[in-house]
Design an enzyme around this catalytic site. Sequence first.
Site, PDB file in Angstrom:
ATOM      1  N   LYS A 116       0.865  -1.186   0.000  1.00 39.48           N
ATOM      2  CA  LYS A 116       0.000   0.000   0.000  1.00 39.48           C
ATOM      3  C   LYS A 116       0.901   1.234   0.000  1.00 39.48           C
ATOM      4  O   LYS A 116       1.941   1.252   0.665  1.00 39.48           O
ATOM      5  CB  LYS A 116      -0.876  -0.049   1.269  1.00 39.48           C
ATOM      6  CG  LYS A 116      -1.885   1.086   1.374  1.00 39.48           C
ATOM      7  CD  LYS A 116      -2.783   0.900   2.602  1.00 39.48           C
ATOM      8  CE  LYS A 116      -3.817   2.002   2.728  1.00 39.48           C
ATOM      9  NZ  LYS A 116      -4.725   1.805   3.881  1.00 39.48           N
ATOM     10  N   SER A 140      -9.658   1.976   3.006  1.00 40.98           N
ATOM     11  CA  SER A 140      -8.783   2.728   2.137  1.00 40.98           C
ATOM     12  C   SER A 140      -7.765   1.851   1.407  1.00 40.98           C
ATOM     13  O   SER A 140      -7.142   2.333   0.467  1.00 40.98           O
ATOM     14  CB  SER A 140      -8.041   3.774   2.979  1.00 40.98           C
ATOM     15  OG  SER A 140      -7.207   3.127   3.941  1.00 40.98           O
ATOM     16  N   SER A 142      -9.958  -0.505   7.200  1.00 38.81           N
ATOM     17  CA  SER A 142      -9.404  -0.419   5.841  1.00 38.81           C
ATOM     18  C   SER A 142      -8.694  -1.656   5.309  1.00 38.81           C
ATOM     19  O   SER A 142      -8.325  -1.692   4.143  1.00 38.81           O
ATOM     20  CB  SER A 142      -8.462   0.770   5.736  1.00 38.81           C
ATOM     21  OG  SER A 142      -9.225   1.935   5.604  1.00 38.81           O
TER      22      SER A 142
HETATM   23  N1  GLN Z   1     -13.288   4.132   6.470  1.00 39.15           N
HETATM   24  C1  GLN Z   1     -12.633   4.605   7.645  1.00 39.15           C
HETATM   25  C2  GLN Z   1     -12.272   6.059   7.483  1.00 39.15           C
HETATM   26  O1  GLN Z   1     -12.577   6.604   6.493  1.00 39.15           O
HETATM   27  C3  GLN Z   1     -11.457   3.758   7.964  1.00 39.15           C
HETATM   28  C4  GLN Z   1     -10.245   4.086   7.210  1.00 39.15           C
HETATM   29  C5  GLN Z   1      -9.068   3.243   7.570  1.00 39.15           C
HETATM   30  O2  GLN Z   1      -9.205   2.196   8.216  1.00 39.15           O
HETATM   31  N2  GLN Z   1      -7.906   3.713   7.179  1.00 39.15           N
HETATM   32  O3  GLN Z   1     -11.680   6.648   8.322  1.00 39.15           O
END
Ligand code: GLN
Length: 494
Positions: free
Chosen positions: A81, A156, A180
């Site tokens: 990532k 994400s 995420s």
């Molecule tokens: N969807 C969550 C957010 O927007 C989690 C994001 C994540 O785990 N990086 O913060």
Amino acid sequence: MHDKNLREVAEHLDSRSISSEELTRLFLQRIDTHDAALNSMITVCAESAIQQAQVADKAIAEAGGTLSVNKPLLGVPIVHKDIFCTKGVKTSCGSRMLDNFVSPYDATVVEKLADAGTVMLGKANMDEFAMGSSNENSYFGAVGNPWDQNRVPGGSSGGSAAAVAARFCPAATGTDTGGSIRQPAAFCGLTGIKPTYGRISRYGMIAFASSLDQAGPMARSAEDCAIMLESMAGFDPRDSTSVDRPVENYRQQLVDAEQPNALQGLRIGLPEEYFAEGLDPAIATAVESAVKELEALGAVVKSVSLPNQHLCVPAYYVVAPAECSSNLSRFDGVRFGHRCESPVDLEDLYKRSRGEGFGREVKRRILIGTYALSAGYYDAYYLKAQKVRQLISDDFQQAFSEVDVIAGPATPTTAFEKNSKTDDPVSMYLNDLYTISANLAGLPSISLPCALADGLPVGLQLTANYFDESRLLKTAHSFQLQTDWHTQCPPDYV
Ligand code: GLN
């Protein structure tokens, strides 16, 4: 060969029925052919990947294989990532702010996986600074879901998920601040584990919300995640929140899962709050039948309660923006990040650099976080959210006095259509309903595929107590020995 999972790829490398270079070229070719449509990659490192593969091939030849020297990842191509710093390679974190950033050092996760012998094919697309649930917040454009390109892969870590699901690599790294790893794993039919907070070093992982962020593997099976996790986990003196505790032999422990009645006596809790309003009935049915499967393997299922479950989303969306507003203050165009053209003075430099460098969602979070931390509001919002966070943790401890694992859906729906939630942040945030609590409490949690609903993958989420990753992996592995949801391939990528 591209359809082989990580364990199988490793076995082929071990027996030298394929070389790492051949494998690397094959995956690079697939990325070249298919990624224009998916947009899962921000950077492809073709040349260095081939070099790394050649080095691995040499090591494999010298060692006479990979498994005899206990290096199951030697020569295995993976994707990182783009939140992980990679020496000499652009590390953008999905943002214009870092579009010009070439890291001078490797994140611990990157270093450890390189030491284990992996080949880095490139860097995966992601929501900007890991903020999002759909991968539509990336400066580098939205990512498609290999199961249906008009749908999101989740976020994400959506680029990592799409890349593994499209068979561009057998495994990828992800990070999970509020879901995420698990949510994109669920949307793309993969297995992904967020370990206990502190199990994997955050050094060199660009911070979003430091008390919640945790790295983890995304792959096709629990066994593959176990292999990856073993190399990623461990104490790191460079991360003050990293926990000094020996890393278990996760893969070895899976052997128990291969016995009949492997889950004999395992106590699984089903929180009544999970099966309430907001859950797609098709997902509820899928999760219920997956739980029956676990029961057939010897698990005992009982109902538990997580009474503060309804407060997870509101608490998270105060704590995470508060921490992000602080973490992202370093990107000011002076010390770090994009700098605007010809600033007239310092204030203009700050304003325009940050205004141009950050996207809409990141700005929204910085504003919410700054507000929540400001004098007069700190007690009402931030402190309150931290107290709620404690209640959420306490609920889990209460539940874990009765059960070993908590099961439920990973997401309230299957992958949704692109652009269907971009104008409604609250409906986007509600996607994280089932994943966030593990981050607030710091608990390990895994998502694994348990059904297809209208041709789209459904994720089963299992959460355990601190440092009980092994139990999660074993439970998931036992399920995967009996079912084949994890082997399903998106039809266009067979
Ligand atoms: N969807 C969550 C957010 O927007 C989690 C994001 C994540 O785990 N990086 O913060």
